[in-house]
Design a protein around this motif. Structure first.
Motif, short mmCIF file in Angstrom:
data_model
loop_
_atom_site.label_atom_id
_atom_site.label_comp_id
_atom_site.label_asym_id
_atom_site.label_seq_id
_atom_site.Cartn_x
_atom_site.Cartn_y
_atom_site.Cartn_z
N TYR A 34 0.83 -1.21 0.00
CA TYR A 34 0.00 0.00 0.00
C TYR A 34 0.87 1.26 0.00
O TYR A 34 1.89 1.32 0.69
N LYS A 94 -9.07 5.50 3.15
CA LYS A 94 -7.93 4.59 3.05
C LYS A 94 -6.85 5.13 2.11
O LYS A 94 -5.72 4.67 2.13
N LYS A 95 -7.21 6.07 1.25
CA LYS A 95 -6.25 6.53 0.24
C LYS A 95 -5.24 7.53 0.80
O LYS A 95 -4.22 7.80 0.22
N PRO A 122 -5.38 -0.11 5.58
CA PRO A 122 -5.21 0.15 4.15
C PRO A 122 -5.77 -0.96 3.26
O PRO A 122 -5.97 -0.75 2.07
N LEU A 176 -6.77 -6.42 -1.59
CA LEU A 176 -5.50 -5.73 -1.29
C LEU A 176 -4.68 -6.40 -0.18
O LEU A 176 -3.73 -5.82 0.33
#
Ligand code: SF4
Length: 364
Positions: A4, A57-58, A94, A211
């Protein structure tokens, strides 16, 4: 695993002196850092966006934690509790599993945050452990975040592992679905740190655990940690029932025990998929193609929805049989399950939360 990377780091002014800021700066040289006096403006902006949790989360927010870091795990009403404490060094995750309860739990606090005042955290933990030397503390960091997914950037493990290595009456569990173990490998845990993985068959990972590291990546990371002197834990949680689940889960259990040394496994837990009506609504919105909304579940006394009691017992008994054929002595427990289910699976249930906690300590 694709590690991430945040698109931006938002820094609360005043947090720049700490080790977390320095580690972020060093490890994210090409990512913009934005300084804010008051993170509240970012949080309000996030809250009013579509999918605040996904958007949250970004970006990574570095902020000071106000309040206590260490809390007793809330457990679940009517379920056997394992007497566990949690340290919250970060909030949100993340990665993006469709069933993640944080989607509901953090609905009003969706930013991905990491806390700058690690020294306060260590001091608070040290005071608590010193005040109660006759009590043995089992502590985890993975309740409202993943213990290791942010570690390549923040390096928290390099402070928390040496700290726990020196505590006479506490040990630490780092729980993850990542394979971010690089920072751990040169530290000496002195038998005081368990690194654990939530495991599911690759089919479930592909469909629901977005992810995250693949099954084989998690297993390799576990093997590397074991070689570096850590004890291991495995959490078969959430176990998901679908056509063909038995074959997938049996193969998964066999593969794990073929790779790692069962004598270095501190514990294994099992828990089936749990939902709340509100979480289901969020999942439907965020993951319309998830397959987890179609199976039948019943509402339990703690407000969570689970598979029917007889199905749960049958799933746990099968899992236990596969685990026991690979390792007859490994310590296995159920996560958030009732006494009745415990009794039907193991033939007993712990008389109180202390008993289960003590059993885990002596298993370790
Ligand atoms: S890894 Fe854990 S905390 Fe992160 S999204 Fe998945 S279930 Fe949630």
């Amino acid at each position: 695993m694709r590690v991430y990377q945040p698109q931006e780091v938002i820094v609360e002014v005043g947090t720049e002196q700490g080790s977390v800021f320095k580690n972020l700066k060093r490890s994210l040289p090409n990512i913009p850092f934005t300084f804010v006096e008051d993170p509240q403006s970012y949080l309000s902006q996030l809250q009013s966006s579509e999918d605040p949790l996904g958007k949250g989360k970004k970006r990574l927010l570095l902020t000071r934690h106000r309040g206590e870091f260490l809390k007793k795990c809330p457990g679940s009403d009517g379920a056997v509790c394992c007497n566990y404490f949690v340290i919250n060094f970060a909030s949100n995750c993340p990665m993006d599993c469709s069933y993640c309860y944080l989607q509901d739990y953090l609905a009003h606090n969706p930013a991905l945050k990491v806390f700058s005042n690690v020294e306060d955290l260590l001091e608070e933990a040290h005071k608590l452990f010193s005040r109660q030397r006759r009590f043995f503390f089992r502590v985890g960091t993975g309740e409202i975040t993943d213990s290791l997914a942010l570690d390549p950037y923040i390096g928290f493990s390099e402070q928390i592992v040496p700290f726990f290595a020196e505590q006479p009456n506490a040990f630490l569990e780092l729980k993850t679905k990542s394979d971010c173990v690089e920072n751990l490998l040169h530290l000496d845990p002195k038998e005081k740190v368990v690194v654990s993985w939530s495991m599911n068959p690759q089919r479930v990972i592909d469909q629901e655990e977005h992810l995250t590291a693949s099954f084989e990546e998690r297993l390799l990371a576990a093997y590397r940690c074991q070689q570096a002197g850590y004890k291991l834990g495995f959490h078969f949680d959430p176990i998901i029932e679908y056509s063909g689940w038995e074959e997938d889960y049996r193969e998964m259990v066999e593969r794990i025990f073929a790779v790692v040394d069962y004598r270095r496994i501190a514990w294994v837990s099992m828990g089936v998929l749990r939902n709340t009506p509100n979480l289901k609504r969020i999942m439907r919105q965020r993951f319309p193609s998830t397959r987890l909304l179609s199976g039948e579940q019943v509402l339990c006394p703690d407000g969570k929805m689970r598979y029917f009691h007889p199905l749960r017992v049958s799933i746990y008994r099968k899992m236990l049989q596969w685990i026991r054929s690979a390792s007859p002595t490994v310590f296995v427990y159920l996560c958030m399950e009732s006494r009745e289910v415990w009794e039907q699976v193991f033939g007993f249930s712990p008389s109180c939360e202390k008993e289960l906690g003590n059993r885990m300590v002596s298993a370790d």
